[in-house]
Design a protein around this motif. Structure first.
Motif, PDB file in Angstrom:
ATOM      1  N   ASP A   1       3.674  19.697   8.261  1.00 52.06           N
ATOM      2  CA  ASP A   1       4.379  20.961   8.455  1.00 52.06           C
ATOM      3  C   ASP A   1       4.909  20.988   9.878  1.00 52.06           C
ATOM      4  N   CYS A   2       5.323  22.148  10.356  1.00 51.49           N
ATOM      5  CA  CYS A   2       5.921  22.231  11.688  1.00 51.49           C
ATOM      6  C   CYS A   2       4.915  21.935  12.803  1.00 51.49           C
ATOM      7  N   ARG A   3       3.635  21.955  12.493  1.00 53.75           N
ATOM      8  CA  ARG A   3       2.611  21.665  13.502  1.00 53.75           C
ATOM      9  C   ARG A   3       2.139  20.223  13.474  1.00 53.75           C
ATOM     10  N   GLY A   4       2.516  19.464  12.475  1.00 56.11           N
ATOM     11  CA  GLY A   4       2.115  18.063  12.410  1.00 56.11           C
ATOM     12  C   GLY A   4       1.659  17.651  11.020  1.00 56.11           C
ATOM     13  N   VAL A   5       1.031  16.486  10.956  1.00 51.67           N
ATOM     14  CA  VAL A   5       0.561  15.961   9.685  1.00 51.67           C
ATOM     15  C   VAL A   5      -0.614  16.804   9.200  1.00 51.67           C
ATOM     16  N   VAL A   6      -0.497  17.280   7.987  1.00 48.70           N
ATOM     17  CA  VAL A   6      -1.525  18.127   7.388  1.00 48.70           C
ATOM     18  C   VAL A   6      -2.550  17.275   6.653  1.00 48.70           C
ATOM     19  N   HIS A   7      -2.062  16.247   5.960  1.00 44.44           N
ATOM     20  CA  HIS A   7      -2.955  15.428   5.145  1.00 44.44           C
ATOM     21  C   HIS A   7      -2.264  14.112   4.819  1.00 44.44           C
ATOM     22  N   HIS A   8      -3.060  13.053   4.699  1.00 42.72           N
ATOM     23  CA  HIS A   8      -2.525  11.788   4.211  1.00 42.72           C
ATOM     24  C   HIS A   8      -3.574  11.098   3.353  1.00 42.72           C
TER      25      HIS A   8
ATOM     26  N   ARG B   1      -5.608  18.785  -5.097  1.00 44.79           N
ATOM     27  CA  ARG B   1      -6.961  19.355  -4.926  1.00 44.79           C
ATOM     28  C   ARG B   1      -7.474  19.093  -3.517  1.00 44.79           C
ATOM     29  N   ASN B   2      -7.259  17.880  -3.016  1.00 46.03           N
ATOM     30  CA  ASN B   2      -7.721  17.526  -1.668  1.00 46.03           C
ATOM     31  C   ASN B   2      -6.964  18.294  -0.592  1.00 46.03           C
ATOM     32  N   LEU B   3      -5.767  18.710  -0.911  1.00 42.80           N
ATOM     33  CA  LEU B   3      -4.878  19.347   0.049  1.00 42.80           C
ATOM     34  C   LEU B   3      -4.838  20.869  -0.055  1.00 42.80           C
ATOM     35  N   ARG B   4      -5.497  21.423  -1.038  1.00 43.87           N
ATOM     36  CA  ARG B   4      -5.346  22.838  -1.412  1.00 43.87           C
ATOM     37  C   ARG B   4      -5.395  23.812  -0.231  1.00 43.87           C
ATOM     38  N   GLU B   5      -6.329  23.703   0.649  1.00 43.41           N
ATOM     39  CA  GLU B   5      -6.447  24.656   1.752  1.00 43.41           C
ATOM     40  C   GLU B   5      -5.260  24.581   2.718  1.00 43.41           C
ATOM     41  N   ALA B   6      -4.751  23.386   2.948  1.00 49.82           N
ATOM     42  CA  ALA B   6      -3.652  23.229   3.901  1.00 49.82           C
ATOM     43  C   ALA B   6      -2.326  23.740   3.349  1.00 49.82           C
ATOM     44  N   ILE B   7      -2.158  23.728   2.036  1.00 53.95           N
ATOM     45  CA  ILE B   7      -0.881  24.142   1.448  1.00 53.95           C
ATOM     46  C   ILE B   7      -1.012  25.440   0.676  1.00 53.95           C
ATOM     47  N   ARG B   8      -1.915  26.247   1.037  1.00 56.09           N
ATOM     48  CA  ARG B   8      -2.238  27.438   0.263  1.00 56.09           C
ATOM     49  C   ARG B   8      -1.017  28.252  -0.153  1.00 56.09           C
ATOM     50  N   ARG B   9       0.001  28.364   0.673  1.00 53.57           N
ATOM     51  CA  ARG B   9       1.114  29.267   0.376  1.00 53.57           C
ATOM     52  C   ARG B   9       2.403  28.586  -0.054  1.00 53.57           C
TER      53      ARG B   9
ATOM     54  N   LYS C   1       0.588  11.743 -12.682  1.00 50.74           N
ATOM     55  CA  LYS C   1       0.233  13.157 -12.587  1.00 50.74           C
ATOM     56  C   LYS C   1      -1.246  13.364 -12.273  1.00 50.74           C
ATOM     57  N   GLU C   2      -2.134  12.508 -12.768  1.00 52.56           N
ATOM     58  CA  GLU C   2      -3.558  12.664 -12.484  1.00 52.56           C
ATOM     59  C   GLU C   2      -3.866  12.395 -11.008  1.00 52.56           C
ATOM     60  N   TYR C   3      -3.258  11.324 -10.465  1.00 55.14           N
ATOM     61  CA  TYR C   3      -3.444  11.023  -9.047  1.00 55.14           C
ATOM     62  C   TYR C   3      -2.908  12.167  -8.191  1.00 55.14           C
ATOM     63  N   TYR C   4      -1.697  12.628  -8.523  1.00 52.33           N
ATOM     64  CA  TYR C   4      -1.081  13.671  -7.714  1.00 52.33           C
ATOM     65  C   TYR C   4      -1.863  14.979  -7.800  1.00 52.33           C
ATOM     66  N   LEU C   5      -2.438  15.272  -8.957  1.00 53.60           N
ATOM     67  CA  LEU C   5      -3.279  16.461  -9.082  1.00 53.60           C
ATOM     68  C   LEU C   5      -4.489  16.343  -8.155  1.00 53.60           C
ATOM     69  N   GLN C   6      -5.083  15.166  -8.073  1.00 47.87           N
ATOM     70  CA  GLN C   6      -6.222  14.974  -7.167  1.00 47.87           C
ATOM     71  C   GLN C   6      -5.798  15.147  -5.719  1.00 47.87           C
ATOM     72  N   VAL C   7      -4.619  14.661  -5.368  1.00 46.74           N
ATOM     73  CA  VAL C   7      -4.089  14.861  -4.011  1.00 46.74           C
ATOM     74  C   VAL C   7      -3.949  16.363  -3.739  1.00 46.74           C
TER      75      VAL C   7
ATOM     76  N   VAL D   1       0.867  -1.172   0.000  1.00 45.25           N
ATOM     77  CA  VAL D   1       0.000   0.000   0.000  1.00 45.25           C
ATOM     78  C   VAL D   1       0.907   1.226   0.000  1.00 45.25           C
ATOM     79  N   LEU D   2       0.601   2.208  -0.838  1.00 44.75           N
ATOM     80  CA  LEU D   2       1.392   3.428  -0.880  1.00 44.75           C
ATOM     81  C   LEU D   2       0.649   4.531  -0.137  1.00 44.75           C
ATOM     82  N   LEU D   3       1.333   5.142   0.809  1.00 51.63           N
ATOM     83  CA  LEU D   3       0.776   6.211   1.624  1.00 51.63           C
ATOM     84  C   LEU D   3       1.480   7.514   1.272  1.00 51.63           C
ATOM     85  N   THR D   4       0.698   8.535   0.957  1.00 45.20           N
ATOM     86  CA  THR D   4       1.223   9.876   0.695  1.00 45.20           C
ATOM     87  C   THR D   4       0.943  10.714   1.937  1.00 45.20           C
ATOM     88  N   VAL D   5       1.988  11.348   2.487  1.00 42.74           N
ATOM     89  CA  VAL D   5       1.848  12.112   3.727  1.00 42.74           C
ATOM     90  C   VAL D   5       2.412  13.509   3.532  1.00 42.74           C
TER      91      VAL D   5
END
Length: 123
Positions: free
Chosen positions: A10-17, A37-45, A29-35, A3-7
């Protein structure tokens, strides 16, 4: 079974997995683009990741640019930014190595439990 886990953390802890869906085979690239999208708010900057082809594809780079996300390149062998594979993944894999799991869901559950233990210990 593997099983492949993408994690992301940041300095405060796990943002998304996320787990790579069964049958996908590998990160593309399609899978990573979806990741992204799911992560957009946490990595805004700012996003710090390696230069894997899926991470640097035009599709993903366009998405990050449109969402005003600065992509920091990986500094190989830097003591300031150690690669996550040297830091997180050995800590995640060590406790579950050698165990047998009957289903993919049990592997995912065990992985999440270990990830939560690491979060509490480190962050």
């Amino acid at each position: 079974m593997k099983v492949l886990l993408t994690v992301f953390f940041d300095c405060r802890g796990v943002v998304h997995h996320e787990f790579l869906p069964q049958g996908t085979g590998t990160v593309n690239k399609e899978y990573y683009l979806q990741v992204m999208r799911n992560l957009r708010e946490a990595i805004r900057r700012l996003l710090h990741h390696d230069n894997a082809p899926a991470h640097t594809s035009l599709l993903v780079c366009d998405f990050l640019a449109k969402n005003n996300t600065l992509m920091m390149p990986l500094l190989l062998y830097s003591q300031i930014w150690p690669p996550v594979s040297l830091f997180l993944f050995p800590k995640l894999k060590r406790p579950i190595k050698g165990r047998r799991y009957a289903t993919i869901d049990k592997i995912k559950t065990a992985s999440k439990e270990e990830l939560n233990k690491i979060k509490k210990m480190i962050f």
